[in-house]
Design a protein around this motif. Structure first.
Motif, short mmCIF file in Angstrom:
data_model
loop_
_atom_site.label_atom_id
_atom_site.label_comp_id
_atom_site.label_asym_id
_atom_site.label_seq_id
_atom_site.Cartn_x
_atom_site.Cartn_y
_atom_site.Cartn_z
N HIS A 63 0.84 -1.20 0.00
CA HIS A 63 0.00 0.00 0.00
C HIS A 63 0.87 1.25 0.00
O HIS A 63 1.86 1.33 0.73
N THR A 64 0.51 2.21 -0.83
CA THR A 64 1.13 3.54 -0.77
C THR A 64 0.04 4.53 -0.37
O THR A 64 -1.11 4.14 -0.13
N ALA A 117 5.26 4.47 0.89
CA ALA A 117 4.65 3.28 1.48
C ALA A 117 3.98 3.62 2.81
O ALA A 117 4.46 4.45 3.58
N ILE A 118 2.84 2.98 3.06
CA ILE A 118 2.19 3.05 4.37
C ILE A 118 1.96 1.62 4.85
O ILE A 118 1.86 0.69 4.04
N PHE A 119 1.87 1.45 6.16
CA PHE A 119 1.86 0.11 6.73
C PHE A 119 0.58 -0.08 7.55
O PHE A 119 0.41 0.52 8.61
N TYR A 176 3.69 -4.23 12.07
CA TYR A 176 3.66 -3.03 11.22
C TYR A 176 4.39 -1.86 11.86
O TYR A 176 4.96 -1.01 11.16
N LYS A 177 4.42 -1.79 13.19
CA LYS A 177 5.13 -0.70 13.86
C LYS A 177 6.64 -0.84 13.69
O LYS A 177 7.35 0.16 13.51
N GLU A 178 7.14 -2.08 13.77
CA GLU A 178 8.56 -2.32 13.54
C GLU A 178 8.95 -1.89 12.12
O GLU A 178 9.98 -1.26 11.90
N LEU A 179 8.10 -2.24 11.16
CA LEU A 179 8.37 -1.89 9.77
C LEU A 179 8.32 -0.38 9.56
O LEU A 179 9.15 0.19 8.85
#
Length: 419
Positions: A63-64, A117-119, A176-179
């Protein structure tokens, strides 16, 4: 963005921006397609959690800010473009191949993936399942998995011992927070090199880069990547699986890409185990019939590397295969190869180098590697010259340095019914 440095050598051009971003291109006229890569100087050896750099390679395609994964795929393929990415021990590269008429649009798509990018938590959890399946597929393939075991045996407790994908238990820890934190920390302009190869003008590349990268952080200080050189602590690593053959890798650490040994060692590897005329192939396969697949290969990193010798054979012939590999090493230590044998190996390497340059994608990847590792442009003629300069004395010196029996790491996958 302001350009603070430029360089032009023939069709090669380089621009360095004030925020640290480097843009390089090579115009290859009369080509209908182009290849572009965005390389982030972060890889598996830099992982804080094993597998996070590779996970990021996957995650940015999810996802962007303005596209989801389906839209990304549809837009690329509507233009007939092929886009993908790969992670190595030291870098992560995102690339696209397309016809030059679609350069502006496909390049925008590539930039969107890397820069915007979004996570989203549920999407990251789905991608995690995909990566776990990828790891299982490698573990189910002994000719793939044996090299992960070889890294463990050769690099012991160093980060280079970890597989690029990470382990199943470490990947499960990544959320997702780590990324998001990893992305904000390392996906910055001063840690990125952009490269375009094809019949595309450098000014047009710079114009688009200026458009898409202008919002990236300016004058940010990257965290120091602690790339410590591995110590030598070879071990043996053996596992059993339900297979018919024994898969063996002998491993040893080597010097890296920046070493003066790089080209002499490449020639020695070709002579010893790379190709049908190599000593390993001719003696262990053709003469003794011990293996269908036997070869040697070198993995080179910035400051170190590995030399691996692989064979797959009947488990009952396991010991004999290793003994004969050592015997071939001893032969090269005791007696220099002939001039004819040396020239054949050099010719193989030179031809492979020239053929590789006919691929726009290979040229793009080589330009990125040279910029990141050496900070310079290396022409094909320079590489050929370095190969030509390798002597029989070089081969003899390296043979005596590396071919010490009982001083190799050994990784093995053997049939579970073999005792």
């Amino acid at each position: 963005m302001k350009i603070i440095d430029t360089l032009k050598i023939g069709n090669y051009e380089k621009s360095v921006f004030e925020n640290g971003l480097v843009v390089i291109s090579e115009q290859v006229q009369n080509t209908a397609s182009y290849s572009a890569g965005i390389c982030v100087n972060i890889g598996a050896r830099d992982d804080s959690i094993s597998g996070i750099a590779h996970f990021m390679e996957h995650a940015v395609f999810r996802h962007t800010k303005k596209r989801n994964s389906k839209q990304i795929a549809n837009e690329f393929e509507t233009l007939g473009a092929y886009s993908n990415a790969f992670t190595t021990k030291e870098q992560t590269c995102f690339y696209v191949r397309a016809i030059k008429n679609h350069f502006a649009k496909t390049f925008e798509l590539l930039c969107d993936i890397v820069l915007n990018a979004i996570f989203i938590e549920d999407e990251i959890e789905r991608e995690k399942l995909i990566i776990l399946e990828e790891i299982k597929s490698y573990e189910d393939d002994p000719e793939e998995y044996i090299f992960d075991l070889a890294d463990i045996a050769t690099f012991s407790n160093h980060n280079l011992a970890n597989p690029i994908t990470g382990w199943q238990d470490t990947v499960k820890q990544i959320d997702y927070k780590e990324l998001e934190n990893f992305y904000k920390t390392f996906y910055r302009a001063e840690n990125i090199v952009v490269c375009v190869v094809g019949d595309v003008n450098h000014k047009n590349v710079v114009k688009l880069v200026n458009k898409y990268f202008s919002e990236k952080e300016l004058n940010c200080t990257l965290p120091i990547k602690l790339r410590t050189k591995p110590t030598i602590n070879y071990v043996n690593k053996t596992i059993k699986k339900t297979i018919q053959q024994a898969h063996i890798v002998l491993g040893k650490q080597t010097q890296g890409l920046q070493s003066t040994e790089y080209y002499p060692l490449a020639v020695l590897n070709t002579l010893f185990g790379d190709g049908m005329s190599s000593r390993l192939y001719q003696n262990l396969r053709e003469k003794h019939g011990l293996a269908y697949s036997i070869y040697s290969s070198i993995n080179s990193y910035t400051d170190c590397g590995s030399w691996y010798i692989y064979a797959a054979t009947d488990a009952k012939k396991y010991k004999r295969t290793i003994d004969l590999i050592y015997k071939e090493m001893q032969k090269l230590m005791l007696k220099m190869p002939t001039k004819k044998e040396l020239n054949r190996a050099k010719e193989q390497l030179k031809t492979a180098t020239i053929i590789e340059q006919e691929s726009l994608s290979s040229r793009m990847q080589n330009l990125l590697k040279n910029e990141i590792v050496f900070g310079k442009y290396e022409q094909t003629v320079d590489i050929i010259q370095k190969i030509d300069q390798v002597t029989l004395d070089d081969i003899h010196t390296l043979s005596n340095k590396y071919f010490c029996e009982n001083n190799w790491a050994i990784a093995s996958i053997i049939p579970d019914n073999f005792f």
